[in-house]
Design an enzyme around this catalytic site. Structure first.
Site, PDB file in Angstrom:
ATOM      1  N   ASP A  36       0.237  -1.026  -0.706  1.00 35.22           N
ATOM      2  CA  ASP A  36       1.504  -0.364  -0.378  1.00 35.22           C
ATOM      3  C   ASP A  36       1.539   1.094  -0.795  1.00 35.22           C
ATOM      4  OD1 ASP A  36       3.135  -2.178   0.898  1.00 35.22           O
ATOM      5  OD2 ASP A  36       3.851  -3.102  -0.947  1.00 35.22           O
TER       6      ASP A  36
HETATM    7  C1  BGC Z   1       3.237  -6.005  -3.053  1.00 28.32           C
HETATM    8  C2  BGC Z   1       2.185  -6.335  -2.059  1.00 28.32           C
HETATM    9  C3  BGC Z   1       1.157  -5.253  -2.018  1.00 28.32           C
HETATM   10  C4  BGC Z   1       0.603  -4.971  -3.398  1.00 28.32           C
HETATM   11  C5  BGC Z   1      -0.354  -3.824  -3.428  1.00 28.32           C
HETATM   12  C6  BGC Z   1       2.606  -5.706  -4.388  1.00 28.32           C
HETATM   13  O1  BGC Z   1       3.567  -5.295  -5.274  1.00 28.32           O
HETATM   14  O2  BGC Z   1       4.124  -7.083  -3.174  1.00 28.32           O
HETATM   15  O3  BGC Z   1       2.766  -6.495  -0.790  1.00 28.32           O
HETATM   16  O4  BGC Z   1       0.146  -5.666  -1.176  1.00 28.32           O
HETATM   17  O5  BGC Z   1       1.664  -4.682  -4.268  1.00 28.32           O
HETATM   18  O6  BGC Z   1       0.243  -2.617  -3.186  1.00 28.32           O
END
Ligand code: BGC
Length: 813
Positions: A487
């Site tokens: 993200d």
């Molecule tokens: C989110 C995921 C994401 C991951 C890496 C998590 O906090 O829930 O959707 O893939 O972070 O960024």
């Protein structure tokens, strides 16, 4: 190694973690409730309850990130002479003669002893009930008569947890309660649009109560010294506005050796619109009375508790392994599966790190969580898949999150995360393989929840694949959009404004060349699943069409995604390499190594083996594999949030436990069992529990999202426990790839990948209407099944064909 202090231990026989010191390095929590009504509870009974949605239907109030930590919860104050104490130590913090908290499967039991009195509270949510039971047992272990004053305490949240924390100009005037016998009702906003209320009941006559917080606590007192408790006298306050609470006052006399039970019940009720009131301004309590009547004796509560325990017995008997290694067995048989249920229920919404306000159910998160849960209750998994797919758009893109109460896509975050669609295939295929239920593919599922827009679920899968194909960049690799799984890799964001969200800001995307190797690998892995599914369905043309796209993707990765020793991570907006030896920092990333090795791209050319070796060489450290190496030391405008984190934390070179299993599966597919196991054991909670209770900080019985990486100030410190895709991935990895029991359309595929030192082990696996007892004889091999017998007959190949009934399977490697 320095010997670390321990705060508790596993009790495998009872499937409990036993905490023996209330001052854990961080609140160690548990979850109560399995459907609809939920509670979070810490080892000192802190936490809160909600109905379905921690944002929109918060029942009790909790203060995140407060001083002292973990403030607010269900508190019992026991006044014995001048001494006031709580069974869970907090909030009074009166030193106890004995303290113990047992976190079990959907229940928690907190026991305290002080001056010859024992108070033990069993907390749980009975199956199918919208209520939390708190069964308090008081026992006089002294030789004298005890006259105790007991005060209960809950603080109501005004339903919407977000506005509850900010809209005080309104909130301080809206609070309303009713009191009837031993029940305190919370009915704020019931007079207008709400059709729900909550209540707090005890199954004994009370000698007083309080419902106004200021009266009970005192304006300048604290939970640790509530005025009313200190004085030993309730005020029978009736809340009007300000902050409504619920406190019962009970006088208890106990003879030496005597024990008494009190059943407290925190319940939630919804009424039909035309049945809201029984008289003007008076709520209709019929349903509350009925619910109370179901749980108003020790016997009824004990029965409900026994049912909950049976429910968990059944769930945990679906997959059960005996390897002789306690640390492995307890994670596989108990805690990993338990955590999978929790992540399925909550996605990333409510934990002690997720406030229950910010995030609902994630599209990608929930699909991954399914893979850890689908064997437990397939019917719930089925519904979840349909709910998730209903938030998709006609072009295959989708809302990144949705709210569990409304099931509607969350507009604040929107869509544009280009990995999201692929995960729908991942989740759906896992469901069909577990159940054999292909009919789910014919379900009519809307787009963006719009009635009239329905197409089959299969069509949703197809457009998910197409979404990737329709969004390719200059190297014919997938465009990343706002971000992929990571993200924080926001390649079209370009933000210098701290008021902008990295996730929702796309300041420039026109003309972008930002492509993701992680999505490329994900597309190949899920694409192969999709192709196999099409073949199974006889959709040969569609299978061929997609196979071509997969082949093209594989070629694109080999040509433009290989850096010499590892797979690149991405191309940025301008088309520059990310995660390359040519970069100054963050030369290698874990995500693309994981996905491209799982996709086995370039295996023949040696890419897979090199990539896996590079993970060991550059990413691995004492506590697991870091996300990227070396860490970013400065903010890089064109990369977005990733480099905003200090070195070694979160997406900047933290050990993001979620993605370690990707590499482990890559190792398993490559047949490197020793390496797979050593990576796995590093992030296996039971191994961490033994070594690092203090350093690790968070709960030792579950995985956390992130452990500080080697570049961090404090490597090995854990954060963001419980709600993480790590749970499902650890489960998927160990159950299917290490122990090698893999559900497939026509049966169970057996393909373990083990360390050379592995001894014989047996897995009992319920699968559809069959029960298999599978014994594996590794004979020192890391990989490679030589022979399988099913009920004494030699099996052709590695799939045991499905047939109902009990079967015995022997596997020689
Ligand atoms: C989110 C995921 C994401 C991951 C890496 C998590 O906090 O829930 O959707 O893939 O972070 O960024």
């Amino acid at each position: 190694m320095e010997q670390q202090k321990r705060y508790g231990h596993f009790d495998d026989q009872h499937r409990e973690y036993v905490i023996t010191d209330p001052q854990t390095p961080w609140p160690w929590i548990n979850y109560l409730g399995n459907e609809d009504f939920f509670s979070l509870i810490s080892n000192t009974a802190g936490g809160y309850s909600f109905y379905k949605d921690a944002k929109f239907r918060r029942i009790t109030r909790y203060r995140y990130n407060n001083v002292p930590m973990d403030n607010g919860g269900r508190y019992f104050y026991i006044k014995d002479g001048d001494t006031v104490w709580n069974p869970g130590w907090k909030p009074c913090k009166t030193p106890l003669d004995f303290y113990e908290c047992r976190h079990g499967m959907s229940y928690t039991r907190v026991t305290g002893r002080k001056n010859g009195v024992e108070a033990s509270v069993l907390f749980f949510v009975p199956l199918k009930k919208w209520a939390e039971v708190q069964k308090l047992t008081l026992t006089n272990q002294s030789n004298e008569v005890k006259n105790l004053k007991l005060f209960s305490f809950e603080e109501w949240c005004l339903w919407n947890a977000a506005t509850d924390m900010e809209n005080f100009q309104r909130n301080f005037s809206t609070g309303e309660v009713e009191i009837e016998g031993s029940t305190i009702y919370h009915k704020t906003e019931y007079r207008e649009r709400r059709n729900h209320y909550a209540f707090y009941h005890v199954n004994t006559p009370i000698q007083g109560f309080d419902t106004d917080r200021e009266t009970f606590v005192g304006l300048y007192n604290e939970f640790a010294d509530p005025q009313v408790v200190i004085e030993g006298k309730p005020r029978n306050s009736h809340a009007h506005g300000w902050s409504p609470i619920a406190s019962h006052y009970i006088e208890v006399t106990l003879q030496p050796g005597e024990s008494k039970d009190f059943v407290f019940l925190l319940g939630y009720i919804e009424n039909e619109q035309d049945k809201k009131f029984s008289a003007p301004q008076v709520i209709n309590k019929d349903k509350a009375h009925a619910l109370i009547a179901e749980l108003d004796t020790t016997q009824k509560v004990d029965q409900a508790f026994a049912e909950l325990c049976q429910y968990w017995d059944a769930l945990l008997n679906i997959y059960n392994v005996r390897t002789g290694n306690d640390k492995l067995d307890r994670m596989v048989n108990i805690w990993n599966q338990y955590q999978c249920m929790v992540t399925f229920n909550f996605s990333r919404s409510a934990s002690f790190f997720e406030s229950g306000i910010g995030r609902g159910m994630g599209f990608r998160d929930s699909n991954q969580d399914l893979v850890g849960f689908v064997h437990q209750i397939p019917s719930r998994a089925r519904q979840r898949i349909i709910d998730i797919a209903s938030t998709q758009f006609p072009d295959g893109g989708c809302y990144h999150q949705y709210q569990p109460l409304t099931k509607r896509g969350n507009n604040d975050i929107g869509g544009g995360f280009n990995d999201d669609p692929c995960w729908l295939i991942f989740g759906t295929v896992a469901y069909i393989k577990e159940t054999g239920d292909f009919s789910i593919l014919d379900e009519m599922v809307p787009f963006d929840n719009q009635p009239g827009s329905e197409v089959t679920l299969f069509e949703h899968l197809k457009i998910s694949m197409d979404h990737v194909i329709n969004n390719l960049g200059p190297h014919m690799l997938p465009l990343i959009g706002r971000a992929d799984w990571n993200d924080c890799l926001n390649l079209n964001c370009f933000s210098w404004d701290p008021n902008e969200s990295f996730q929702t800001t796309e300041n420039v995307s026109e003309g972008t060349k930002a492509e993701s190797l992680m999505i490329a690998g994900l597309f190949v892995v899920t694409g192969k699943d999709y192709v196999a599914l099409c073949q199974k369905l006889g959709k040969t043309q569609e299978a061929e069409r997609m196979q071509k796209a997969i082949d093209a993707m594989i070629e694109a990765v080999k040509k433009h995604g290989w850096d010499g020793e590892w797979y690149l991570r991405a191309y940025d907006f301008y088309g520059n390499k990310i995660g390359s030896n040519e970069c100054d920092e963050a030369k290698i990333f874990i995500e693309s190594q994981g996905w491209c090795t799982m996709a086995e791209i370039g295996a023949q050319e040696g890419m897979v083996a090199k990539s896996l070796d590079s993970c060991k060489k550059y990413l691995e450290c004492e506590h697991g594999m870091v996300l990227n190496n070396p860490a970013f030391t400065k903010y890089i405008y064109e990369y977005g949030e990733i480099s905003s984190y200090p070195e070694g934390y979160k997406e900047n070179a933290g050990i993001f436990c979620h993605n370690n299993p990707w590499v482990i599966i890559g190792e398993c597919l490559a047949g490197r069992g020793n390496d797979a196991w050593s990576h796995y054991a590093k992030i296996l909670p039971s191994y961490v529990e033994e070594k690092y209770q203090t350093l690790h900080k968070v709960e030792p019985y579950v995985n956390c999202q992130m452990v500080a990486g080697k570049d961090a100030f404090k490597p090995g410190e854990g954060k963001n426990s419980w709600l993480t895709g790590t749970a499902a991935w650890m489960w998927y990895t160990v159950s299917e790839f290490i122990l090698g029991i893999k559900p497939d359309y026509d049966g169970i595929r057996i393909d373990p990948c083990l360390p050379e030192t592995a001894s014989d082990y047996t897995v009992n696996r319920k699968f559809r209407d069959a029960e298999y007892e599978i014994t594996i004889h590794p004979n020192g091999a890391q990989k490679g099944v030589k022979a399988i017998t099913l009920d004494g007959q030699l099996v052709d190949g590695t799939v045991i064909p499905y047939s109902a009934g009990k079967h015995v399977v022997e596997v020689t490697m």
